[in-house]
Design an enzyme around this catalytic site. Sequence first.
Site, short mmCIF file in Angstrom:
data_model
loop_
_atom_site.label_atom_id
_atom_site.label_comp_id
_atom_site.label_asym_id
_atom_site.label_seq_id
_atom_site.Cartn_x
_atom_site.Cartn_y
_atom_site.Cartn_z
N THR A 132 7.20 5.61 -3.49
CA THR A 132 7.63 6.99 -3.75
C THR A 132 7.23 7.44 -5.16
O THR A 132 7.08 6.61 -6.05
CB THR A 132 9.17 7.06 -3.59
OG1 THR A 132 9.63 8.28 -4.15
CG2 THR A 132 9.87 5.93 -4.32
N ASP A 133 7.14 8.76 -5.33
CA ASP A 133 6.89 9.30 -6.68
C ASP A 133 8.14 9.18 -7.56
O ASP A 133 8.06 9.34 -8.78
CB ASP A 133 6.43 10.77 -6.60
CG ASP A 133 7.44 11.72 -5.95
OD1 ASP A 133 8.47 11.24 -5.42
OD2 ASP A 133 7.19 12.94 -5.96
N GLU A 134 9.30 8.89 -6.94
CA GLU A 134 10.55 8.88 -7.71
C GLU A 134 10.59 7.75 -8.73
O GLU A 134 11.39 7.78 -9.67
CB GLU A 134 11.77 8.83 -6.77
CG GLU A 134 11.74 9.99 -5.79
CD GLU A 134 13.03 10.23 -5.03
OE1 GLU A 134 14.10 9.83 -5.51
OE2 GLU A 134 12.95 10.83 -3.94
N TYR A 158 18.19 4.05 -5.98
CA TYR A 158 17.09 4.04 -5.00
C TYR A 158 15.74 3.86 -5.72
O TYR A 158 14.97 2.95 -5.40
CB TYR A 158 17.09 5.34 -4.18
CG TYR A 158 15.78 5.59 -3.46
CD1 TYR A 158 15.34 4.73 -2.46
CD2 TYR A 158 14.96 6.68 -3.79
CE1 TYR A 158 14.12 4.94 -1.80
CE2 TYR A 158 13.75 6.90 -3.14
CZ TYR A 158 13.34 6.03 -2.14
OH TYR A 158 12.14 6.24 -1.50
N LYS A 162 12.99 0.75 -5.63
CA LYS A 162 11.60 0.91 -5.19
C LYS A 162 10.65 0.49 -6.32
O LYS A 162 9.62 -0.15 -6.07
CB LYS A 162 11.31 2.36 -4.79
CG LYS A 162 11.97 2.81 -3.50
CD LYS A 162 11.49 2.07 -2.26
CE LYS A 162 10.07 2.40 -1.88
NZ LYS A 162 9.70 1.78 -0.56
P1 NAD Z 1 13.95 5.95 6.65
O1 NAD Z 1 15.22 5.66 5.94
O2 NAD Z 1 13.89 7.10 7.58
O3 NAD Z 1 13.51 4.66 7.50
C1 NAD Z 1 13.59 3.36 7.00
C2 NAD Z 1 13.42 2.40 8.17
O4 NAD Z 1 13.46 1.06 7.64
C3 NAD Z 1 14.52 2.51 9.21
O5 NAD Z 1 13.97 2.49 10.51
C4 NAD Z 1 15.38 1.26 8.96
O6 NAD Z 1 16.02 0.78 10.12
C5 NAD Z 1 14.33 0.29 8.45
N1 NAD Z 1 14.91 -0.78 7.61
C6 NAD Z 1 15.80 -0.64 6.61
N2 NAD Z 1 16.08 -1.85 6.08
C7 NAD Z 1 15.34 -2.75 6.75
C8 NAD Z 1 15.18 -4.18 6.67
N3 NAD Z 1 15.86 -4.88 5.76
N4 NAD Z 1 14.31 -4.78 7.50
C9 NAD Z 1 13.62 -4.06 8.44
N5 NAD Z 1 13.74 -2.73 8.57
C10 NAD Z 1 14.58 -2.09 7.73
O7 NAD Z 1 12.84 6.07 5.51
P2 NAD Z 1 11.51 6.94 5.50
O8 NAD Z 1 11.83 8.28 4.98
O9 NAD Z 1 10.82 6.78 6.79
O10 NAD Z 1 10.70 6.17 4.36
C11 NAD Z 1 9.82 5.10 4.67
C12 NAD Z 1 9.24 4.55 3.39
O11 NAD Z 1 8.56 5.58 2.68
C13 NAD Z 1 10.30 4.02 2.42
O12 NAD Z 1 9.81 2.84 1.84
C14 NAD Z 1 10.46 5.12 1.39
O13 NAD Z 1 10.84 4.60 0.15
C15 NAD Z 1 9.06 5.69 1.36
N6 NAD Z 1 8.95 7.11 0.99
C16 NAD Z 1 9.72 8.04 1.63
C17 NAD Z 1 9.57 9.39 1.28
C18 NAD Z 1 10.37 10.48 1.99
O14 NAD Z 1 10.31 11.64 1.57
N7 NAD Z 1 11.11 10.17 3.05
C19 NAD Z 1 8.65 9.77 0.30
C20 NAD Z 1 7.88 8.78 -0.31
C21 NAD Z 1 8.04 7.44 0.05
P1 TYD Z 2 16.61 14.67 -0.59
O1 TYD Z 2 16.12 15.24 0.69
O2 TYD Z 2 17.83 13.82 -0.57
O3 TYD Z 2 15.38 13.91 -1.26
P2 TYD Z 2 15.22 13.29 -2.76
O4 TYD Z 2 16.55 13.22 -3.40
O5 TYD Z 2 14.66 11.95 -2.46
O6 TYD Z 2 14.27 14.20 -3.47
O7 TYD Z 2 16.87 15.88 -1.58
C1 TYD Z 2 15.85 16.80 -1.90
C2 TYD Z 2 16.40 17.73 -2.95
O8 TYD Z 2 17.43 18.53 -2.34
C3 TYD Z 2 17.05 17.02 -4.11
O9 TYD Z 2 16.77 17.74 -5.32
C4 TYD Z 2 18.53 17.07 -3.80
C5 TYD Z 2 18.67 18.37 -3.03
N1 TYD Z 2 19.75 18.39 -2.00
C6 TYD Z 2 20.67 19.45 -1.99
O10 TYD Z 2 20.61 20.38 -2.82
N2 TYD Z 2 21.64 19.45 -1.02
C7 TYD Z 2 21.75 18.46 -0.09
O11 TYD Z 2 22.70 18.50 0.76
C8 TYD Z 2 20.79 17.40 -0.11
C9 TYD Z 2 20.86 16.28 0.90
C10 TYD Z 2 19.80 17.41 -1.08
#
Ligand code: NAD
Ligand code: TYD
Length: 359
Positions: A132-134, A158, A162
């Site tokens: 992630t960019d975070e 989180y 990561k």
């Molecule tokens: P998500 O939470 O929707 O899915 C995570 C999946 O991993 C789930 O299916 C969960 O059951 C599985 N999981 C959790 N712990 C596990 C373990 N110990 N062993 C096996 N499986 C396990 O997450 P996502 O949004 O699909 O993100 C996927 C990846 O991309 C993550 O690594 C996250 O950090 C990264 N990422 C997400 C975003 C975003 O905006 N969602 C952006 C950048 C990077």
């Molecule tokens: P989120 O979807 O949780 O992603 P991330 O925290 O990883 O960026 O949140 C996106 C943005 O929206 C973040 O600045 C927090 C804000 N947010 C709200 O304002 N209200 C909400 O109920 C949630 C879940 C997030």
Amino acid sequence: MILVTGGAGFIGANFILDWMTQNNETVVNLDKLTYAGNLASLASLETDARHIFVHGDIGDRALLKSLLTKHRPRAILNFAAESHVDRSIHGPEDFIQTNVVGTFHLLEEVRSYWNGLNATDQADFRFLHVSTDEVYGSLGSSDPAFTEMTAYAPNSPYSASKAASDHMVRAYHHTYGLPVLTTNCSNNYGAYQFPEKLIPLVLMNCMAGKPLPIYGDGSNVRDWLFVGDHCSAIRAVLKAGRVGETYNVGGNNEKTNLQVVHTLCDILDELQPKKHGSYSDQIIFVTDRPGHDRRYAINAQKILNELGWKPAETFETGIRKTVTWYLQHQEWVAQVASGEYRDWLKKHYTDKNYTERTA
Ligand code: NAD
Ligand code: TYD
């Protein structure tokens, strides 16, 4: 074949579904099925022999060893993680366990497997870590966007977990020669996202007539990328990324949270108007997230220059597709919005003074 971890989550499921439309290569999908894992997202693959689902933990060394020995994947894509910042604030332990310790165990088993391959297979093998960019921390309003050279400065449990996993991945390349790749992507949106994250939560609450909770003043900025574009970036990096390198992935779509929520409300007003007023009447401002990062922005020039990747969707096209998908998949939404999810809403938003003040 390839081994995908976390393939029942939001991005992993989208990745597998897309993969199946473009490849004949089998995918072994190892997922623990936490609250965020949902096999209903992969229901269309139920009878597809190219998808092999394995219920298990990336920290289970014996299971990993047997999977690697049996299936002999040419690549591993690690999506598995605890991924929600707010949950990491309420309880960081699972994040350490999966994102840090789990990734370590996965790397150890992969290293042992890779050491046993012949020289050609070793050279062709890839471990792609999805991050992630975070990890880069928070930007001021006029700071330049994150590049691959930006120093890590994670602020939430989180992002810290990561960051730790990214460092381990890097170290396994530098120390043991494991052929790794890392992607650092901005906020994703699209089909099958669990409705604890901003966009699906707002869509669900709009339709349920519930408040749309905006943390703080709603001016925090995120870069938003359509999930299908993230998946195409991962495929590009897997195919041609330089071993040991990291690639930033972003959508060039910086928006404040308030802009995002208003866009969602405007599209819903058009596609499914309320009897009276606008969905934006449901917006409320609630207590801010502790340590809330102000702004994320991605410089995605490296992946464009080296691999020719750029997003296919603009925010406007991608968000419209997403709203339409949620409107057409109410049964998926209803299924995930049960049980554990309701407990989370109660715990999290009651703390936040849900009805504190309205817009
Ligand atoms: P998500 O939470 O929707 O899915 C995570 C999946 O991993 C789930 O299916 C969960 O059951 C599985 N999981 C959790 N712990 C596990 C373990 N110990 N062993 C096996 N499986 C396990 O997450 P996502 O949004 O699909 O993100 C996927 C990846 O991309 C993550 O690594 C996250 O950090 C990264 N990422 C997400 C975003 C975003 O905006 N969602 C952006 C950048 C990077
Ligand atoms: P989120 O979807 O949780 O992603 P991330 O925290 O990883 O960026 O949140 C996106 C943005 O929206 C973040 O600045 C927090 C804000 N947010 C709200 O304002 N209200 C909400 O109920 C949630 C879940 C997030």
